[in-house]
Design an enzyme around this catalytic site. Structure first.
Site, PDB file in Angstrom:
ATOM      1  N   GLU A  64     -22.920  19.439  61.526  1.00 53.10           N
ATOM      2  CA  GLU A  64     -21.992  19.343  60.394  1.00 53.10           C
ATOM      3  C   GLU A  64     -20.834  18.486  60.883  1.00 53.10           C
ATOM      4  O   GLU A  64     -20.041  18.934  61.714  1.00 53.10           O
ATOM      5  CB  GLU A  64     -21.537  20.761  60.019  1.00 53.10           C
ATOM      6  N   SER A 107     -16.821  16.351  65.213  1.00 53.75           N
ATOM      7  CA  SER A 107     -16.770  14.926  64.849  1.00 53.75           C
ATOM      8  C   SER A 107     -18.165  14.287  64.880  1.00 53.75           C
ATOM      9  O   SER A 107     -19.076  14.767  65.569  1.00 53.75           O
ATOM     10  CB  SER A 107     -15.863  14.180  65.818  1.00 53.75           C
ATOM     11  N   CYS A 138     -12.964  19.297  56.989  1.00 54.40           N
ATOM     12  CA  CYS A 138     -14.031  18.295  56.823  1.00 54.40           C
ATOM     13  C   CYS A 138     -14.085  17.855  55.380  1.00 54.40           C
ATOM     14  O   CYS A 138     -14.568  16.780  55.078  1.00 54.40           O
ATOM     15  CB  CYS A 138     -15.407  18.871  57.130  1.00 54.40           C
ATOM     16  N   GLU A 175     -25.600  24.431  55.686  1.00 51.69           N
ATOM     17  CA  GLU A 175     -25.122  25.747  56.105  1.00 51.69           C
ATOM     18  C   GLU A 175     -24.795  26.564  54.856  1.00 51.69           C
ATOM     19  O   GLU A 175     -24.812  26.063  53.738  1.00 51.69           O
ATOM     20  CB  GLU A 175     -23.872  25.579  56.969  1.00 51.69           C
ATOM     21  N   ASN A 233     -10.608  24.156  63.120  1.00 53.56           N
ATOM     22  CA  ASN A 233      -9.932  24.124  61.813  1.00 53.56           C
ATOM     23  C   ASN A 233     -10.226  25.349  60.954  1.00 53.56           C
ATOM     24  O   ASN A 233      -9.411  25.726  60.124  1.00 53.56           O
ATOM     25  CB  ASN A 233     -10.229  22.807  61.075  1.00 53.56           C
ATOM     26  N   GLY A 239     -21.115  14.709  67.565  1.00 53.39           N
ATOM     27  CA  GLY A 239     -22.374  15.132  66.955  1.00 53.39           C
ATOM     28  C   GLY A 239     -23.542  14.236  67.358  1.00 53.39           C
ATOM     29  O   GLY A 239     -24.659  14.714  67.585  1.00 53.39           O
TER      30      GLY A 239
HETATM   31  C1  UN1 Z   1     -14.528  22.654  56.947  1.00 57.62           C
HETATM   32  O1  UN1 Z   1     -13.514  21.998  56.759  1.00 57.62           O
HETATM   33  O2  UN1 Z   1     -15.268  22.416  57.917  1.00 57.62           O
HETATM   34  O3  UN1 Z   1     -14.382  23.977  51.112  1.00 57.62           O
HETATM   35  C2  UN1 Z   1     -14.925  23.812  56.131  1.00 57.62           C
HETATM   36  C3  UN1 Z   1     -13.573  24.171  52.019  1.00 57.62           C
HETATM   37  C4  UN1 Z   1     -13.707  25.407  52.881  1.00 57.62           C
HETATM   38  C5  UN1 Z   1     -14.573  25.137  54.054  1.00 57.62           C
HETATM   39  C6  UN1 Z   1     -14.159  23.933  54.845  1.00 57.62           C
HETATM   40  N1  UN1 Z   1     -14.226  26.509  52.103  1.00 57.62           N
HETATM   41  O4  UN1 Z   1     -12.667  23.385  52.269  1.00 57.62           O
END
Ligand code: UN1
Length: 498
Positions: A252, A231, A286, A466, A154, A235
């Site tokens: 993560e 996922s 995420c 991270e 992604n 994980g």
């Molecule tokens: C992710 O979806 O794993 O805040 C990272 C955000 C982006 C990073 C997303 N700067 O949505």
């Protein structure tokens, strides 16, 4: 731009095919007939060669002064800047997100490069006093060794960079295993690492599947650390294998992020936030907003506006500048979203808009799904609890601030969160009481910046953060050093006590 690219592994400074001639493909999600790249289907034998190269390189790389290591990171930042458009175009073609978002992805990597290059002249430890005379004490950060970076599709450039660049500046060497859906982006990124002049073996790239390459990395005794984004199910497997094989591990994982809109909120602002949070990147972040918790006093008005604005969103191929919402990354992801719609309907949720694949002739060859809003969702429903990773937003009505926070927290995940309110007291209570790694006040759940910690509580993570200076805690271990310049044996806790 329809040529098929050929990805190769990159081991010990050289581009190489895998030992096996078998290949895999990455395809354009907006046109599933278009093969963007073929990639080697590597296996444990290729991993073995890469681990040896990374080990060899680690012996000297760890001794390169950190400011000199940082020079390479600066160069990577400059090259990313020069190739921003090329990378963004490729990313939109291979992963499907609109060009503006792909450019943002590359920009996040550039920001990351300059941030971690600066760390080369910091990497601060502590000096402190000793309880004994003529004795000095300090802490220094030490690299860990060979790091396996297992990354998702992604954010094909940003996420590999926010793992690789801190790992490298800290003195580790890396083996990068990208998601196969974004292999061409990974190849171009590693080409940049190569052009930056990193010594052979410091960065290695192995293409292939999680089952073969991922597993081989987790099992290999020569890997010291695994950094994984993906996922929660995968994980958990990564964590248990790393537990068994004694590797450091940074995870993560999933999210079920919510935006709360209180009755006193600036509704226009909250509306913009919800649309971007829920449907940006087609919900495949995420950090995406998948639950919208609405105070009952504004629910009807807010929902009507939200549905209207959602209707106006333009779905299409990333390459079309009019496109606001791209396709899902692949047919499996599309199927997952379709299946969740089945679940939603069977649980009694009401589809206010979307809920199906679009009928337009031009969108029939890609993994498109209409932006979807589900009403009448209760916190117990599966669509309110499980990560969907698609353009599906569940509306949940609440009667009070306390109920809003309780509903927001009622999830196994805890990555991002948001509340829209003009009441400063509620804002501060939310900052204190929301269980999440990231909380936005009057902003959407997406929008993390690279110099701040990124990660989540509960099943989203395993305690690491991270990005920011906290990434250094993932990629280094503390060494405590005592220097006794008294010229005699001094016994701590004993000789300074009578
Ligand atoms: C992710 O979806 O794993 O805040 C990272 C955000 C982006 C990073 C997303 N700067 O949505």
């Amino acid at each position: 731009m329809t040529e098929t690219l050929t990805c190769l592994n990159y081991i010990n400074g050289e581009w190489k095919p895998a030992r096996s001639p078998a290949t895999l493909e990455s395809r354009n999600p907006a046109n599933w007939n278009e093969v963007v790249a073929t990639l080697p289907r590597s296996d444990a034998a290729d991993v073995e060669i890469a681990v040896n190269a990374a080990h060899q390189a680690y012996r000297t790389w760890r001794l390169v002064p950190a400011p000199a290591r940082a020079e390479f990171i600066y160069r990577i930042g400059e090259l990313l800047g020069q190739k921003k458009e090329e990378l963004a175009q490729l990313m939109s073609r291979e992963m499907g997100k609109p060009l503006t978002e792909s450019r943002g992805d590359v920009q996040e990597a550039i920001d990351c490069a300059f941030y971690y290059a600066g760390e080369g002249r910091r990497l601060f430890g502590q000096t402190t006093t000793s309880e004994l005379s003529n004795k000095f004490a300090m802490t220094v950060r030490m690299p860990i060794g060979v790091c396996a970076l297992i990354t998702p599709w992604n954010f094909p450039v940003a996420i590999p960079c926010w793992k690789a660049l801190p790992a490298l500046v800290c003195g580790n060497t890396i083996i990068f295993k990208p998601a196969k859906d974004t292999s061409a982006c990974a190849n171009l990124l590693v080409q940049i690492f190569h052009e930056a002049g990193l010594p052979a073996g410091v960065v290695n790239l192995i293409h292939g599947s999680g089952q073969e390459v991922g597993r081989a990395l987790l099992e290999h005794p020569g890997i010291d650390l695994v950094s994984f984004t993906g996922s929660s199910e995968t994980g958990a497997e990564v964590a248990s294998t790393c537990g068994r094989t004694h590797k450091r591990v940074c995870l993560e994982m999933g999210g079920k992020n919510a935006q709360v809109v209180m009755e006193d909120a600036d509704l226009e602002l909250a509306l913009e936030g919800a649309l971007w949070g829920a449907f940006g990147t087609t919900g495949q972040r995420c950090t995406a907003t998948s639950r919208l918790i609405l105070h009952r006093d504004i629910k009807a008005e807010f929902t009507a506006k939200l549905v209207e604005r959602t209707r106006q969103l333009r779905l299409g191929a990333a390459i079309d500048p009019q496109t606001q919402i791209g396709p899902l990354v692949n047919p499996a992801q599309l199927k997952r979203v379709i299946d969740y719609l089945e679940v939603a309907r069977s649980e009694g949720a009401k589809v206010l808009i979307g809920g199906e694949v679009p009928k337009d002739e031009t969108l029939q060859h890609g993994s498109f799904f209409l932006p979807t809003i589900l009403d009448g969702v209760t916190p117990q429903m599966r669509v309110a609890r499980e990560e969907i990773f698609g353009p599906v937003l569940s509306l949940i009505e609440v009667n009070s601030f306390q109920e809003a926070i309780a509903v927001l927290n009622d999830t196994p995940y805890g990555l991002s969160s948001s509340i829209y309110t003009r009441d400063v007291n509620l804002a501060f209570q939310a900052m204190r009481d929301i269980e999440a790694g990231i909380t936005y006040i009057n902003g959407p759940t997406i929008g993390a910046e690279v110099h701040l910690p990124f990660g989540g509580v509960k099943q989203t993570g395993n305690g690491h953060r991270e990005a920011g200076s906290t990434a250094l805690d993932i990629f280094t271990e503390w060494k405590t050093v005592y220097v006794d310049f008294s010229g005699q044996l001094q016994r701590a806790q004993i000789d300074n006590r009578s």
